[in-house]
Design an enzyme around this catalytic site. Structure first.
Site, PDB file in Angstrom:
ATOM      1  CB  THR A  46       0.789 -12.087  10.868  1.00  0.00           C
ATOM      2  OG1 THR A  46      -0.490 -12.475  10.838  1.00  0.00           O
ATOM      3  CG2 THR A  46       1.049 -10.709  10.582  1.00  0.00           C
ATOM      4  CG  ASN A  88      39.504  40.744   9.105  1.00  0.00           C
ATOM      5  OD1 ASN A  88      38.361  40.818   9.751  1.00  0.00           O
ATOM      6  ND2 ASN A  88      39.656  41.092   7.978  1.00  0.00           N
ATOM      7  NE  ARG A 101      -2.036  -2.334   3.263  1.00  0.00           N
ATOM      8  CZ  ARG A 101      -2.307  -2.841   4.121  1.00  0.00           C
ATOM      9  NH1 ARG A 101      -3.607  -2.454   4.843  1.00  0.00           N
ATOM     10  NH2 ARG A 101      -1.473  -3.728   5.055  1.00  0.00           N
ATOM     11  CE1 TYR A 160      39.766  18.533  -7.626  1.00  0.00           C
ATOM     12  CE2 TYR A 160      38.191  19.825  -8.952  1.00  0.00           C
ATOM     13  CZ  TYR A 160      38.815  18.582  -8.703  1.00  0.00           C
ATOM     14  OH  TYR A 160      38.325  17.705  -9.447  1.00  0.00           O
ATOM     15  CG  ASN A 216      -1.082  -0.669   7.020  1.00  0.00           C
ATOM     16  OD1 ASN A 216      -0.194  -1.499   7.266  1.00  0.00           O
ATOM     17  ND2 ASN A 216      -2.181  -0.610   7.598  1.00  0.00           N
TER      18      ASN A 216
HETATM   19  C1  UD1 Z   1      -2.309  -6.386  10.847  1.00  0.00           C
HETATM   20  C2  UD1 Z   1      -3.258  -7.567  11.722  1.00  0.00           C
HETATM   21  C3  UD1 Z   1      -4.613  -6.355  12.000  1.00  0.00           C
HETATM   22  C4  UD1 Z   1      -4.094  -5.334  12.831  1.00  0.00           C
HETATM   23  C5  UD1 Z   1      -3.069  -4.614  12.135  1.00  0.00           C
HETATM   24  C6  UD1 Z   1      -2.511  -3.560  13.030  1.00  0.00           C
HETATM   25  C7  UD1 Z   1      -3.053  -9.448  10.729  1.00  0.00           C
HETATM   26  C8  UD1 Z   1      -3.671 -10.761   9.893  1.00  0.00           C
HETATM   27  N1  UD1 Z   1      -3.845  -8.605  10.821  1.00  0.00           N
HETATM   28  O1  UD1 Z   1      -2.947  -6.261   9.610  1.00  0.00           O
HETATM   29  O2  UD1 Z   1      -5.582  -7.332  13.040  1.00  0.00           O
HETATM   30  O3  UD1 Z   1      -4.975  -4.655  13.198  1.00  0.00           O
HETATM   31  O4  UD1 Z   1      -2.052  -5.504  11.764  1.00  0.00           O
HETATM   32  O5  UD1 Z   1      -1.383  -2.817  12.487  1.00  0.00           O
HETATM   33  O6  UD1 Z   1      -2.096  -9.857  11.530  1.00  0.00           O
HETATM   34  N2  UD1 Z   1       4.374  -9.844   8.194  1.00  0.00           N
HETATM   35  C9  UD1 Z   1       5.412 -10.655   7.922  1.00  0.00           C
HETATM   36  N3  UD1 Z   1       5.047 -11.625   7.010  1.00  0.00           N
HETATM   37  C10 UD1 Z   1       4.024 -11.778   6.503  1.00  0.00           C
HETATM   38  C11 UD1 Z   1       3.102 -10.999   6.673  1.00  0.00           C
HETATM   39  C12 UD1 Z   1       3.255  -9.739   7.282  1.00  0.00           C
HETATM   40  O7  UD1 Z   1       6.566 -10.452   8.472  1.00  0.00           O
HETATM   41  O8  UD1 Z   1       3.742 -13.031   5.817  1.00  0.00           O
HETATM   42  C13 UD1 Z   1       4.489  -8.282   8.851  1.00  0.00           C
HETATM   43  C14 UD1 Z   1       4.516  -7.183   8.026  1.00  0.00           C
HETATM   44  O9  UD1 Z   1       5.844  -6.834   7.552  1.00  0.00           O
HETATM   45  C15 UD1 Z   1       4.286  -6.208   9.072  1.00  0.00           C
HETATM   46  C16 UD1 Z   1       3.203  -7.066  10.033  1.00  0.00           C
HETATM   47  O10 UD1 Z   1       3.856  -8.484   9.979  1.00  0.00           O
HETATM   48  O11 UD1 Z   1       5.299  -5.454   9.582  1.00  0.00           O
HETATM   49  C17 UD1 Z   1       1.966  -6.938   9.698  1.00  0.00           C
HETATM   50  O12 UD1 Z   1       1.517  -7.262   8.532  1.00  0.00           O
HETATM   51  P1  UD1 Z   1       0.438  -6.260   7.391  1.00  0.00           P
HETATM   52  O13 UD1 Z   1       0.271  -6.579   6.195  1.00  0.00           O
HETATM   53  O14 UD1 Z   1       1.005  -4.653   7.751  1.00  0.00           O
HETATM   54  O15 UD1 Z   1      -0.874  -6.454   8.699  1.00  0.00           O
HETATM   55  P2  UD1 Z   1      -2.182  -5.556   8.600  1.00  0.00           P
HETATM   56  O16 UD1 Z   1      -2.895  -5.566   7.383  1.00  0.00           O
HETATM   57  O17 UD1 Z   1      -1.573  -4.096   8.971  1.00  0.00           O
HETATM   58 CA    CA Z   2       0.050  -2.905   9.303  1.00  0.00          CA
END
Ligand code: UD1
Ligand code: CA
Length: 492
Positions: free
Chosen positions: A82, A380, A18, A390, A230
């Site tokens: 996650t 001064n 995003r 240079y 995001n």
């Molecule tokens: C996530 C939460 C949501 C919460 C929000 C808060 C989940 C499914 N959702 O959504 O409930 O309200 O954060 O900000 O967890 N990441 C990995 N590996 C992956 C996917 C993500 O390391 O496979 C990391 C991303 O780099 C990021 C974090 O996990 O730092 C969260 O991922 P992101 O895609 O930002 O989740 P949100 O959609 O914001």
């Molecule tokens: Ca996030």
């Protein structure tokens, strides 16, 4: 006390679609540091036995940010959500009993809030304690579904909300404290039942609740702390909050800031009591200001070290330079790199310095370039002095002693030395050393030609009149007399 049973896991493998960027999300900056650095700094005082960062997108660059902090990294590739990220981290976590899990994109989180989360988790003997927040606009976040005053039933992602659940304004921060021997079996039961076919860590929370485990949610005292980055708009908002907190910290320490919302201050900047920062100033990098300094509007200081009572007038640029006590510079001065101005030095307008040291009380009041120079005390430097450092291939040094007087518009062709107490005559091009107490003069000798100018003017006027003759008709409308009169006038 370093809690031996505690691990920290930062999820930082995602791309950040995003943001529409080539740069991985956690490498974007807010408050003068990368998002990931901000998160790791907030975690450091927890004293966890082990800190693991899950990396994936631009793993090499992200690892370069992590390595200096002493945390370890594990690679998640491909990224299946996650929950999957936690499974990948499992081995690296080792024998810890509880883990604080954070996303790499929520950089405003404060150490105190994390400490309170861990304390609540321990006190509640919970399987998981979620850090939640109550917000005005919950869109984009997972929502906390409470099954009682104290217990949570599930986290529902935005995309899976039933219409009546949209109104819920308690959101999941994605920061949790897990009891790990409860988490692993719950996570194993999670299916990728969503549009992206990802394993959501949030679904493991639902599984734990369904098993009758204790699932708590602790509401963050300041909901801004859990803001995730995001989008670019999120980044700007979070950056603005960091800047506000930093300015407030300086003001609490006795620094006055005019129109604070126009002033940008990086995280590591410090400033002494009774200093004044005017509107539209930027204090960046590791800038340090002593007491009673004044930085006037439009100036940008990066990695500058200022002693007490330093004055930076309007619109100066100072990078990587040291200004000792009572130095004054500007307006419109540029100190580029590795300069050291000792006590009481005065630099005026349109003076540029690079790799230059100036001894106490030395002045360069106007329009000069001084590069690769060592200048003594009470010297001064006249307006328009240029060090020609240079030669098209190499940089050469200029050394100027104590109590030297460099006349205006002098070019000092380096390498060259001007001895203590010497004078350089205005307009000189100095190519050889000037001994101490000598006068260096290097310019064409002046000769005056008496009457030359008036003779020249007469010649020019005559030539001008001759040239005008054929165009006499331009005087139409004037009488012959008036034309003759005006001719006479011009001959005088
Ligand atoms: C996530 C939460 C949501 C919460 C929000 C808060 C989940 C499914 N959702 O959504 O409930 O309200 O954060 O900000 O967890 N990441 C990995 N590996 C992956 C996917 C993500 O390391 O496979 C990391 C991303 O780099 C990021 C974090 O996990 O730092 C969260 O991922 P992101 O895609 O930002 O989740 P949100 O959609 O914001
Ligand atoms: Ca996030």
């Amino acid at each position: 006390m370093a809690p031996k049973d505690l691990a920290i896991v930062v999820l930082a493998a995602g791309k950040g679609t995003r943001l529409k960027s080539n740069l991985a999300k956690v490498l974007h900056q807010a408050g003068g540091r990368t998002l990931l650095e901000q998160v790791l700094r907030a975690c450091a005082p927890l004293g966890a036995k082990k800190t693991v960062v899950v990396i994936g997108h631009q793993a090499e660059q992200v690892k370069a940010v992590v390595d200096p902090t002493g945390a370890s990294t594990v690679l998640q590739f491909p990224q299946h959500g996650t929950g999957h990220a936690m499974q990948v981290a499992r081995r690296a976590i080792g024998g810890a009993k509880i883990a604080v899990v954070l996303p790499g994109d929520a950089p405003l989180i404060r150490t105190e809030t994390l400490k309170a989360l861990v304390a609540a988790h321990r006190a509640g003997n919970a399987a998981v304690t979620i850090l939640s927040a109550v917000v005005n606009d919950p869109s984009g976040y997972g929502r906390i579904l409470r099954k009682s005053e104290t217990q949570v039933g599930a986290i529902v992602e935005e995309s899976q909300l039933a219409p009546e659940q949209r109104e819920i304004n308690e959101i999941n921060s994605s920061i949790y404290c897990f009891t790990l021997d409860k988490l692993w079996p719950a996570l194993a039961q999670v299916k990728p039942n969503n549009k992206h076919k990802e394993i959501y860590l949030t679904d493991a929370v639902g599984v734990l609740a369904a098993k009758g485990e204790t699932v708590l949610a602790q509401i963050a005292p300041d909901s801004r702390e859990v803001l995730g980055c995001n989008t670019r708009v999120d980044l700007a908002e979070v950056d603005g909050i960091f800047r506000e907190w930093k300015r407030n910290e300086l003001m609490a320490g006795g620094v006055s800031i005019q129109l604070p919302q126009t002033v940008v201050v990086d995280a590591d900047v410090t400033a002494g009591e009774d200093s004044l920062v005017e509107a539209n100033v930027q204090l960046l990098g590791k800038t340090k200001m002593g007491a009673r300094c004044i930085v006037r509007t439009g100036s940008v200081l990066k990695d500058a070290v200022l002693g007490d009572d330093v004055i930076v007038e309007q619109h100066c640029v100072v990078a990587n330079s040291r200004l000792d006590e009572r130095v004054t510079i500007g307006p419109f001065a540029r100190l580029r790199n590795e300069n050291h101005l000792k006590a009481g030095v005065h630099i005026g307008n349109f003076v540029e310095l690079k790799k230059t040291t100036m001894g106490e009380g030395t002045k360069a009041g106007h329009l000069a370039y001084l590069g690769d120079s060592k200048i003594g005390t009470k010297t001064n430097i006249g307006a328009g002095t240029i060090t020609c450092n240079y030669d098209g291939f190499h940089k050469h040094p200029t050394t100027i002693g104590d109590r030297v007087f460099i006349g205006t518009d002098s070019a000092l062709v380096a390498p060259v030395k001007i001895g203590d107490g010497a004078y350089v005559a205005a307009g000189s091009t100095i190519t050889e050393n000037v001994p101490a107490d000598a006068l260096g003069i290097a310019r064409g000798r002046q000769t005056n030609k008496p009457g030359w100018a008036s003779k020249k003017r007469r010649e020019l006027a005559a030539a001008n009149n001759n040239a005008k003759k054929p165009a006499k008709r331009r005087g139409a409308g004037k009488t012959r007399n008036s034309v003759r009169k005006s001719k006479k006038k011009s001959r005088r």
